[in-house]
Design an enzyme around this catalytic site. Sequence first.
Site, PDB file in Angstrom:
ATOM      1  N   GLY A   1     -10.144   9.533  -1.822  1.00  0.00           N
ATOM      2  CA  GLY A   1     -10.738  10.423  -2.701  1.00  0.00           C
ATOM      3  C   GLY A   1     -12.047   9.917  -2.857  1.00  0.00           C
TER       4      GLY A   1
ATOM      5  CG  HIS B   1      -1.366   7.647   4.285  1.00  0.00           C
ATOM      6  ND1 HIS B   1      -1.157   6.264   4.958  1.00  0.00           N
ATOM      7  CD2 HIS B   1      -2.764   7.287   5.434  1.00  0.00           C
ATOM      8  CE1 HIS B   1      -1.260   5.277   6.177  1.00  0.00           C
ATOM      9  NE2 HIS B   1      -2.269   6.899   6.686  1.00  0.00           N
TER      10      HIS B   1
ATOM     11  CE  LYS C   1      -3.636   2.227   2.179  1.00  0.00           C
ATOM     12  NZ  LYS C   1      -3.532   3.304   3.083  1.00  0.00           N
TER      13      LYS C   1
HETATM   14  C1  LIG Z   1      -8.041   8.516  10.206  1.00  0.00           C
HETATM   15  C2  LIG Z   1      -7.557   7.750   9.089  1.00  0.00           C
HETATM   16  C3  LIG Z   1      -6.687   6.530   9.911  1.00  0.00           C
HETATM   17  C4  LIG Z   1      -5.944   6.288   9.382  1.00  0.00           C
HETATM   18  N1  LIG Z   1      -5.166   4.988   9.718  1.00  0.00           N
HETATM   19  C5  LIG Z   1      -4.531   4.303   8.255  1.00  0.00           C
HETATM   20  C6  LIG Z   1      -3.647   2.768   8.623  1.00  0.00           C
HETATM   21  O1  LIG Z   1      -3.878   2.854  10.173  1.00  0.00           O
HETATM   22  N2  LIG Z   1      -3.939   1.748   7.647  1.00  0.00           N
HETATM   23  C7  LIG Z   1      -3.011   2.946   7.210  1.00  0.00           C
HETATM   24  O2  LIG Z   1      -2.680   1.851   5.780  1.00  0.00           O
HETATM   25  N3  LIG Z   1      -3.985   3.598   6.313  1.00  0.00           N
HETATM   26  C8  LIG Z   1      -4.786   4.281   7.101  1.00  0.00           C
HETATM   27  N4  LIG Z   1      -5.160   5.607   7.086  1.00  0.00           N
HETATM   28  C9  LIG Z   1      -5.610   5.651   4.774  1.00  0.00           C
HETATM   29  C10 LIG Z   1      -6.675   4.268   4.560  1.00  0.00           C
HETATM   30  O3  LIG Z   1      -6.724   3.756   4.378  1.00  0.00           O
HETATM   31  C11 LIG Z   1      -6.780   5.631   2.906  1.00  0.00           C
HETATM   32  O4  LIG Z   1      -5.549   5.303   2.383  1.00  0.00           O
HETATM   33  C12 LIG Z   1      -7.587   6.166   2.914  1.00  0.00           C
HETATM   34  O5  LIG Z   1      -8.561   6.859   4.349  1.00  0.00           O
HETATM   35  C13 LIG Z   1      -8.246   7.411   1.648  1.00  0.00           C
HETATM   36  O6  LIG Z   1      -8.298   8.564   1.673  1.00  0.00           O
HETATM   37  P1  LIG Z   1     -10.033   8.878   1.917  1.00  0.00           P
HETATM   38  O7  LIG Z   1     -10.561   8.562   3.096  1.00  0.00           O
HETATM   39  O8  LIG Z   1      -9.777  10.405   2.142  1.00  0.00           O
HETATM   40  O9  LIG Z   1     -10.634   8.892   0.356  1.00  0.00           O
HETATM   41  C14 LIG Z   1      -6.149   6.307   7.351  1.00  0.00           C
HETATM   42  C15 LIG Z   1      -6.997   7.124   7.318  1.00  0.00           C
HETATM   43  C16 LIG Z   1      -7.735   7.956   8.588  1.00  0.00           C
HETATM   44  C17 LIG Z   1      -8.797   9.249   7.388  1.00  0.00           C
END
Ligand SMILES: Cc1cc2nc3c(=O)[nH]c(=O)nc-3n(C[C@H](O)[C@H](O)[C@H](O)COP(=O)(O)O)c2cc1C
Length: 387
Positions: A316, A284, A260
């Site tokens: 997004g 992310h 990822k």
């Molecule tokens: C509050 C929050 C916590 C997140 N924690 C992780 C995580 O623990 N591991 C990870 O691989 N991605 C994490 N992400 C990223 C998400 O997996 C994802 O890539 C991201 O939310 C996509 O963007 P979007 O929510 O704006 O569509 C996190 C995202 C948010 C919003």
Amino acid sequence: MTNFGDYQNEIYAQGLAGRPPDLPMTYTELETQARSALPADIWAYVAGGAGDELTQRVNVAAFGTFGVVPRMLRSSASRDLSIDLFGIAMPTPIFLAPIGVIGLCARDGRGDIATAQAAARTGVPMVASTLTEDPMEVVAAEFGATPGLFQLYMPSNRDLTHNLVRRAEAAGFKGIVVTLDTWLYGWRPRDLTLATFPQLRGHCLANYFSDPVFRSLTPTPPEQDLQTAVMTWISLLGSPPTWDDMIWLRSLTDLPLVLKGICHPDDARRAKDTGMDGIYCSNHGGRQANGGIPAIEHLPDVVVAADGLPVLVDSGIRTGADIVKALALGATAVGIGRPYAYGLALAGVEGIVHVLRCLLAEADLLMALDGYPAIADLSPEAIRRIT
Ligand SMILES: Cc1cc2nc3c(=O)[nH]c(=O)nc-3n(C[C@H](O)[C@H](O)[C@H](O)COP(=O)(O)O)c2cc1C
């Protein structure tokens, strides 16, 4: 066969009975209501991104630069949104992206379990973060018949990494997503303004605190001395993973491995050469590096470089149309992030189910009306740049 778009019939039928939906029907309203529902520090953590949040904004805006080409007379009365991922048949092309503090987005603090229950209800797989309020075994026990994936943050200690992988296998996860872009945290002004970070208060560290290897590394058990346990966790951060680590990880498990954070075609090619089973194109959600390029812009080149490997994408996705566009640009599966966190904040399991059903209904109806009855029909010719 039931089409996902039939959710609108249910909603209109409820309306005839005098019951319009309690939950929001647009992303904007979902976000507005979630802001009121969440404590200020959790809202800042979930809604915020890195720097001036340019990447976060362009991730969303980029979908508006593509349009779907309508085709007529193509027998789209019923649609097939199912996909095959690592040999597993999935009823939908979407999944719940890993969200580290999802536990805290639920009023009872059990948001990881609620997300797993929503996965069981909808058939939409959850990618469970390393950073959960409940240990992965407890989360996985709620998946029902829906497969789940484990998202691994690689600690610098290899014995601990190995044990997390072993635990994921034993708990029945069907694959491991290794996140590469978060070996340290991005500059996040909203969290900095409040000077809060949930993990520093011991939140979302259940997978560590329940792990025998982690417990052997911390001088006193976390239940007796939380601050020392948190310091031990911090000491395991900050070392960037390498391709050699990926080769080593590959040697540990036969589970499908997905990287990822891959946005460059050369990295996708190298992931394939290293024996990975899938690529996950993501920035992310703009929370880590604020480089300013939307993830969806990287997708087509990554798909070509992946040369047949499944490519997951997120960052997004806010509407069903975004899902259709990502599929037409070559994604195998599309990750939903913040929208489901907000659904959870508003109404627990029901809130997540509602958000997923809305996204699937909109995607399904777009495919119906534009003449794309199956995901295989969504080739690059189905999409056009409009700005
Ligand atoms: C509050 C929050 C916590 C997140 N924690 C992780 C995580 O623990 N591991 C990870 O691989 N991605 C994490 N992400 C990223 C998400 O997996 C994802 O890539 C991201 O939310 C996509 O963007 P979007 O929510 O704006 O569509 C996190 C995202 C948010 C919003």
